[in-house]
Write an enzyme that holds these catalytic residues in place. Structure first.
Site, PDB file in Angstrom:
ATOM      1  N   ASP A   1     -10.840  -8.731   7.874  1.00 15.83           N
ATOM      2  CA  ASP A   1     -12.251  -8.594   7.490  1.00 15.83           C
ATOM      3  C   ASP A   1     -12.926  -9.962   7.384  1.00 15.83           C
ATOM      4  O   ASP A   1     -14.069 -10.138   7.796  1.00 15.83           O
ATOM      5  CB  ASP A   1     -12.391  -7.846   6.164  1.00 15.83           C
ATOM      6  CG  ASP A   1     -12.609  -6.357   6.367  1.00 15.83           C
ATOM      7  OD1 ASP A   1     -12.624  -5.917   7.533  1.00 15.83           O
ATOM      8  OD2 ASP A   1     -12.760  -5.630   5.365  1.00 15.83           O
TER       9      ASP A   1
ATOM     10  N   TYR B   1       0.821  -1.213   0.000  1.00 18.84           N
ATOM     11  CA  TYR B   1       0.000   0.000   0.000  1.00 18.84           C
ATOM     12  C   TYR B   1       0.860   1.271   0.000  1.00 18.84           C
ATOM     13  O   TYR B   1       0.384   2.355  -0.326  1.00 18.84           O
ATOM     14  CB  TYR B   1      -0.954   0.029   1.196  1.00 18.84           C
ATOM     15  CG  TYR B   1      -2.019  -1.042   1.173  1.00 18.84           C
ATOM     16  CD1 TYR B   1      -2.322  -1.747   0.010  1.00 18.84           C
ATOM     17  CD2 TYR B   1      -2.747  -1.354   2.320  1.00 18.84           C
ATOM     18  CE1 TYR B   1      -3.303  -2.729  -0.007  1.00 18.84           C
ATOM     19  CE2 TYR B   1      -3.724  -2.329   2.305  1.00 18.84           C
ATOM     20  CZ  TYR B   1      -3.996  -3.024   1.144  1.00 18.84           C
ATOM     21  OH  TYR B   1      -4.967  -3.987   1.130  1.00 18.84           O
TER      22      TYR B   1
ATOM     23  N   ASP C   1      -3.043 -18.174   1.135  1.00 19.53           N
ATOM     24  CA  ASP C   1      -4.179 -18.844   0.492  1.00 19.53           C
ATOM     25  C   ASP C   1      -4.744 -19.922   1.403  1.00 19.53           C
ATOM     26  O   ASP C   1      -5.966 -20.052   1.557  1.00 19.53           O
ATOM     27  CB  ASP C   1      -3.781 -19.414  -0.879  1.00 19.53           C
ATOM     28  CG  ASP C   1      -2.456 -20.152  -0.854  1.00 19.53           C
ATOM     29  OD1 ASP C   1      -1.593 -19.825  -0.019  1.00 19.53           O
ATOM     30  OD2 ASP C   1      -2.271 -21.071  -1.671  1.00 19.53           O
TER      31      ASP C   1
ATOM     32  N   LYS D   1       3.426 -15.389   1.922  1.00 17.63           N
ATOM     33  CA  LYS D   1       3.383 -16.089   0.632  1.00 17.63           C
ATOM     34  C   LYS D   1       4.840 -16.356   0.248  1.00 17.63           C
ATOM     35  O   LYS D   1       5.319 -15.945  -0.820  1.00 17.63           O
ATOM     36  CB  LYS D   1       2.642 -15.219  -0.400  1.00 17.63           C
ATOM     37  CG  LYS D   1       2.294 -15.912  -1.700  1.00 17.63           C
ATOM     38  CD  LYS D   1       1.179 -16.932  -1.573  1.00 17.63           C
ATOM     39  CE  LYS D   1       0.972 -17.641  -2.908  1.00 17.63           C
ATOM     40  NZ  LYS D   1       0.043 -18.785  -2.808  1.00 17.63           N
TER      41      LYS D   1
ATOM     42  N   ASP E   1      -5.301  -6.861   5.905  1.00 19.22           N
ATOM     43  CA  ASP E   1      -6.507  -6.128   5.523  1.00 19.22           C
ATOM     44  C   ASP E   1      -7.610  -7.131   5.180  1.00 19.22           C
ATOM     45  O   ASP E   1      -8.741  -7.062   5.672  1.00 19.22           O
ATOM     46  CB  ASP E   1      -6.168  -5.254   4.301  1.00 19.22           C
ATOM     47  CG  ASP E   1      -7.263  -4.265   3.953  1.00 19.22           C
ATOM     48  OD1 ASP E   1      -8.252  -4.174   4.699  1.00 19.22           O
ATOM     49  OD2 ASP E   1      -7.123  -3.596   2.904  1.00 19.22           O
TER      50      ASP E   1
END
Ligand code: ATP
Length: 366
Positions: free
Chosen positions: A257, A146, A229, A197, A253
């Protein structure tokens, strides 16, 4: 109550919509719970968000930030609402929140997702899967893709238009978030799962290497690793396996959620944002809920639980935090519910009334 021996200053930022309603209730609960531990608070209420925009023309006035920075912890309600949606972009109430996080230098976002036994039917998962879920996601908040450079738009060698971003982490950024995560796991059940990852991304390989190095400082915490994943799948398949999860900005993020959806109760979920030193920022994850604002319908429990996180992670006052958590459970056990968590057979009450019941539960404990 014991005579006060510890004093802290707390900045209250009620903000917009239901913010002032839930903050007023949470303040009383915080005050009472702390008094049992000989803690005294000095509260300073400051304008923030749309309320501050109307008052001063900016969503985060200088004075609000400077008071917040000088205090021991900041408790925020919620900001934003339809009223300011068509503002110039740089004047949106939400930009005030970004500036506040920046100003307080908070880099670790803690989001618990707990399925309480009394609310297991609200969960989006099957009862057997949801029962007993009690996990917390530690998300890195100020680095990664980001913010990484280079970023932008351009053209590639073939002349095709492109958009690009960069996932980058410096050693110190990983080390400090890892330390917060290990400390958090220590205050919970002592298990930490680092999500990355590392089978594909160099930034993730480096992340994993640094997390393993920091782990040597915390031999009492059990560390595991999982690819993102798989983590996304395991959160739905068997969320009970997790205690504390630590991950980068973008994965955090998404996963935080996802984790909050498991509980199905947005009005129950607190959060904390912590820095290296200086005050932490504590707030419910829900928004300003303009559809129910000013009607005494809001569920204040997410903000009350944020106040418990303020005590536990912000001030290190774990006994007072436990008192609040126990009071919330006791209030639910006595069947008091706001509209968002109501089910037949329970007692429907408003924001103020459930707050009064939590106060009774705080008071009733030995
Ligand atoms: P934001 O983008 O600021 O998060 P939003 O509109 O997406 O805002 P919320 O403001 O959290 O999301 O509201 C989503 C829905 O959940 C609304 O219907 C709102 O009434 C409800 N809601 C949110 N918080 C609470 C609460 N504390 N008590 C009861 N209902 C709530």
């Amino acid at each position: 109550a014991a005579s006060p021996s510890k004093r802290y200053s707390i900045t209250l930022l009620p903000g917009d919509g239901i913010g002032p309603e839930v903050i007023s209730v949470a303040k009383n609960v915080l005050n009472l719970a702390a008094s049992f531990e000989g803690i005294e608070f000095k509260f300073q209420e400051m304008p923030m968000g749309g309320a501050a925009l109307d008052l001063t023309g900016v969503p985060l006035p200088e004075e609000t930030l400077s008071v917040a920075k000088q205090s021991d912890a900041v408790l925020l309600g919620a900001i934003g609402g339809y009223k300011w949606d068509n503002n110039e972009k740089h004047l949106k109430p939400e930009t005030g929140l970004l500036k506040l996080r920046e100003g307080l230098k908070v880099f670790a976002n803690l989001r618990p997702a707990t399925v309480l036994p009394q609310l297991v039917d609200s969960s989006t998962l099957k009862k057997e899967v949801a029962e007993g879920v009690d996990l917390l996601v530690v998300r890195e908040l100020t680095g990664g893709i980001y913010f990484g450079k280079p970023r932008g738009f351009g053209t590639n060698e073939d002349g095709a238009e492109i958009g690009f971003n960069t996932e980058v982490y410096a050693s110190y950024e990983i080390d400090r978030i890892a330390r917060v995560a290990f400390e958090t796991a220590r205050k919970r059940r002592g298990k930490l799962c680092s999500v990355d990852k590392a089978n594909v991304l160099e930034a993730s390989m480096f992340w994993r290497k640094r997390v393993i190095q920091i782990a040597s400082e915390y031999p009492d915490v059990e560390l595991s690793h999982m690819y993102v994943d798989n983590a996304a799948m395991q959160l739905i398949r068997n969320p009970k396996q997790f205690d504390t999860i630590v991950t980068n900005n973008i994965f955090g993020d998404i996963l935080s959620d996802e984790a909050s959806m498991i509980t199905g109760s947005i009005g129950m979920l607190p959060s904390a944002s912590l820095g290296e030193s200086g005050p932490g920022l504590f707030e419910p994850i829900h928004g300003s809920a303009p559809d129910i604002a000013g009607q005494d319908k809001a569920n204040p429990l997410a903000t009350i639980l944020s106040a418990a996180m303020l005590l536990k992670y912000g001030l290190g006052e774990e006994n007072a935090a436990k008192r609040i958590e126990a009071a919330v459970l006791d209030t639910l056990n006595r069947d008091f519910r706001t509209g968002d968590i109501y089910s037949p057979g329970t007692k429907l009450v408003g924001c103020k009334e459930i707050g009064e019941e939590v106060l009774k539960s705080v008071d009733a404990q030995v």
